[in-house]
Design an enzyme around this catalytic site. Structure first.
Site, PDB file in Angstrom:
ATOM      1  N   ASP A 245      92.612  43.451  58.495  1.00 51.09           N
ATOM      2  CA  ASP A 245      91.855  42.686  59.504  1.00 51.09           C
ATOM      3  C   ASP A 245      92.453  41.354  59.979  1.00 51.09           C
ATOM      4  OD1 ASP A 245      91.275  41.716  56.935  1.00 51.09           O
ATOM      5  OD2 ASP A 245      89.116  41.961  57.069  1.00 51.09           O
TER       6      ASP A 245
ATOM      7  N   GLU B 169      80.861  38.726  59.683  1.00 51.71           N
ATOM      8  CA  GLU B 169      81.681  39.143  60.840  1.00 51.71           C
ATOM      9  C   GLU B 169      80.892  39.523  62.091  1.00 51.71           C
ATOM     10  OE1 GLU B 169      82.288  39.867  57.677  1.00 51.71           O
ATOM     11  OE2 GLU B 169      84.360  39.244  57.313  1.00 51.71           O
TER      12      GLU B 169
ATOM     13  N   GLU C 138      92.868  34.086  48.631  1.00 54.49           N
ATOM     14  CA  GLU C 138      91.545  33.444  48.501  1.00 54.49           C
ATOM     15  C   GLU C 138      91.673  31.927  48.415  1.00 54.49           C
ATOM     16  OE1 GLU C 138      88.885  34.938  49.062  1.00 54.49           O
ATOM     17  OE2 GLU C 138      89.264  37.054  48.639  1.00 54.49           O
TER      18      GLU C 138
ATOM     19  N   THR D  33      90.131  32.280  59.350  1.00 46.10           N
ATOM     20  CA  THR D  33      89.370  33.497  59.065  1.00 46.10           C
ATOM     21  C   THR D  33      88.129  33.202  58.223  1.00 46.10           C
ATOM     22  OG1 THR D  33      89.593  35.822  58.459  1.00 46.10           O
ATOM     23  CG2 THR D  33      90.576  34.213  56.943  1.00 46.10           C
TER      24      THR D  33
ATOM     25  N   ARG E 143      89.846  29.931  51.514  1.00 41.61           N
ATOM     26  CA  ARG E 143      88.635  29.169  51.167  1.00 41.61           C
ATOM     27  C   ARG E 143      88.960  27.705  50.882  1.00 41.61           C
ATOM     28  NH1 ARG E 143      84.409  33.440  48.543  1.00 41.61           N
ATOM     29  NH2 ARG E 143      85.691  35.279  48.704  1.00 41.61           N
TER      30      ARG E 143
HETATM   31  C1  DMJ Z   1      85.890  36.159  54.292  1.00 43.07           C
HETATM   32  O1  DMJ Z   1      86.319  35.678  53.075  1.00 43.07           O
HETATM   33  C2  DMJ Z   1      86.967  36.115  55.318  1.00 43.07           C
HETATM   34  O2  DMJ Z   1      86.382  36.214  56.572  1.00 43.07           O
HETATM   35  C3  DMJ Z   1      88.004  37.190  55.142  1.00 43.07           C
HETATM   36  O3  DMJ Z   1      88.924  37.241  56.201  1.00 43.07           O
HETATM   37  C4  DMJ Z   1      87.395  38.553  54.966  1.00 43.07           C
HETATM   38  N1  DMJ Z   1      85.999  38.526  54.918  1.00 43.07           N
HETATM   39  C5  DMJ Z   1      85.314  37.559  54.136  1.00 43.07           C
HETATM   40  C6  DMJ Z   1      83.856  37.570  54.528  1.00 43.07           C
HETATM   41  O4  DMJ Z   1      83.358  38.819  54.763  1.00 43.07           O
END
Ligand code: DMJ
Length: 451
Positions: A241, A357, A114, A441, A118
């Site tokens: 994912d 997503e 995280e 991501t 982020r």
């Molecule tokens: C986000 O924090 C990122 O996209 C992560 O890879 C998984 N999904 C959450 C949002 O749904």
């Protein structure tokens, strides 16, 4: 007028009317400005009730800090969206807040994944977009504090680290958390000239790839000290994912040919074993990583990122097909559930966490095909979110998509990703050309500024 001419004119008139009705039913009235206005609505709520904290709890109108002390999750995650939306005043205040107050010298244990997606990514894109070197200094400090996670016999990281002491914990980790660091750590190396970050993150993702089963799949949980899988369920959802996402994106951002080869091998296995059809639709469910035997027909809001990645890999037909399935999932209840059993079309987890997503995939598909179908999908997504998640203060996630009951949370990815992808879907392409950047991501755009 002779009768045949009258009939002909009537026919043409009706045809015209039909065309107008069809065209107008396909018209999209949501604009980038509509999205920007909702961003401001949510941001003002954060500012009024949670300024300087990690996040806002919109129903109780209280701030929320993940670790008892703020690491400025929402401001860091949201900063680059403000720059894209040209919200100059908000961006200036947010920049000042981050640069005046954010410190990673804290005696707290954090989840490295995280922090990476982020904060590290947010600081790196802030640095690249704004140019202020203090963002890079913060990013480097965070990168150094995260590095102890890689001190394992396999090179795959631990999940948690104390930011001040460097004490690490939890050898059980998953592919998403192991693999989702190379874009951020790699960019940090390129921008600082210190190769250690790239090397550690790369070694971890390669070791994970090497742990795949004989049929080429990874499982959900692995012990990073022994390299043994403890959960062999294979899928493209949460906990796996973004491992796949980072294989192809590391090729695109760094030209890392080994990552491209790992992606090419992985996608073959995923399309052979994990992909499924049900009712003539394409889905990706769950199978055992060793046998390839199907274990469940579960798909959900996290899996909906996959069309975006398929676009990047050049598989537009499959991306389009899967997006239609995701759209069906969204329309079942008027907003998507966290998880769905696609064989019965029943929700198996009923929350909607304000996730991005499915919108991310619509955004890529629109950029790659120019097909207005994806704008129309975007309009549906935007209107549902406003209708069901807008609260008196900010936006709230849904506890249950069948009842539309709201719950007391607004994750920072609502700003960083959900509203960003919606904005980019409706904004002119040159707002941010997808050719020049690679999104992390968490949707932080990274630009190759190095040779
Ligand atoms: C986000 O924090 C990122 O996209 C992560 O890879 C998984 N999904 C959450 C949002 O749904």
């Amino acid at each position: 007028m002779p009768q045949f001419l009258f009939r002909q004119s009537l026919f043409l008139f009706l045809l015209n009317l039909l065309c107008c009705i069809t065209a107008s039913s396909q018209q999209v009235s949501v604009t980038a400005d509509s999205v920007r206005a909702e961003f401001l609505y949510a941001w003002k709520a954060y500012k009024q009730h949670a300024w300087g904290h990690d996040a806002l709890k919109p129903l109780s109108k209280r701030p929320h800090d993940w670790h008892g002390t703020s690491l400025y999750m929402t401001p860091v995650d949201a900063y680059d969206v403000m720059l894209l939306m040209k919200l100059n005043e908000e961006a200036a205040e947010t920049k000042k807040l981050i640069l005046d107050s954010l410190s990673f010298d804290r005696n707290i244990e954090v989840q490295a994944f995280e922090m990476t997606i982020r904060l590290l990514a947010g600081l790196l894109s802030a640095y690249q977009m704004d140019g202020d070197p203090r963002f890079l200094i913060l990013a480097e400090d965070l990168g150094n504090r995260l590095l102890p996670i890689y001190k394992t016999p396999t090179g795959m990281p631990y999940r948690y680290v104390n930011l001040r002491t460097g004490v690490i914990r939890d050898p059980l980790n998953n592919p998403a958390e192991i693999g989702t660091a190379l874009l951020e750590f790699g960019t940090l190396s390129k921008l600082t000239g210190n190769s250690v970050y790239y090397e550690k993150a790369k070694k971890a993702i390669v070791r994970l790839y090497e742990s795949r089963s004989p049929i080429g799949l990874v499982g959900t949980w692995i012990n990073v000290e022994t390299g043994e899988w403890t959960n062999t369920s294979s899928h493209i959802g949460g906990a796996i994912d973004s491992y796949y996402e980072y294989l192809i994106k590391s090729w695109l951002l760094f030209g890392d040919a080994e990552c491209k080869a790992m992606w090419d091998e992985s996608i073959k296995a995923v399309n052979t074993f994990v992909a499924d059809t049900s009712g003539g639709e394409l889905w990706y469910g769950r199978v055992d990583m060793n046998s390839g035997k199907r274990t469940s027909t579960t798909f959900g809001s996290l899996e909906a990122f996959f069309p975006a990645v398929l676009c990047l890999a050049g598989d537009i037909p499959r991306a389009r097909q899967l997006q239609e399935s995701s759209f069906r999932m969204w329309n079942l209840y008027g907003i998507e559930p966290e998880q769905l059993d696609y064989s019965t079309m029943n929700a198996t987890a009923r929350q909607y966490y304000l996730r991005p997503e499915i919108i991310e995939s619509a955004c890529y598909l629109y950029r790659f095909t120019g097909d207005r179908r994806y704008l129309q999908m975007g309009e549906v997504f935007f209107r549902s979110i406003v209708k069901y998640c807008k609260a008196k203060v900010g936006y709230a996630y849904l506890e249950d998509v069948t009842t539309k009951e709201q719950a007391d949370g607004m994750e920072s990815f609502f700003f960083a990703e959900t509203l960003k992808y919606l904005y980019l879907l409706f904004a002119p392409e040159d707002t941010l050309s997808f050719e020049d950047i690679v999104f992390t991501t968490e949707a932080h755009p990274l630009r190759k500024t190095w040779k």
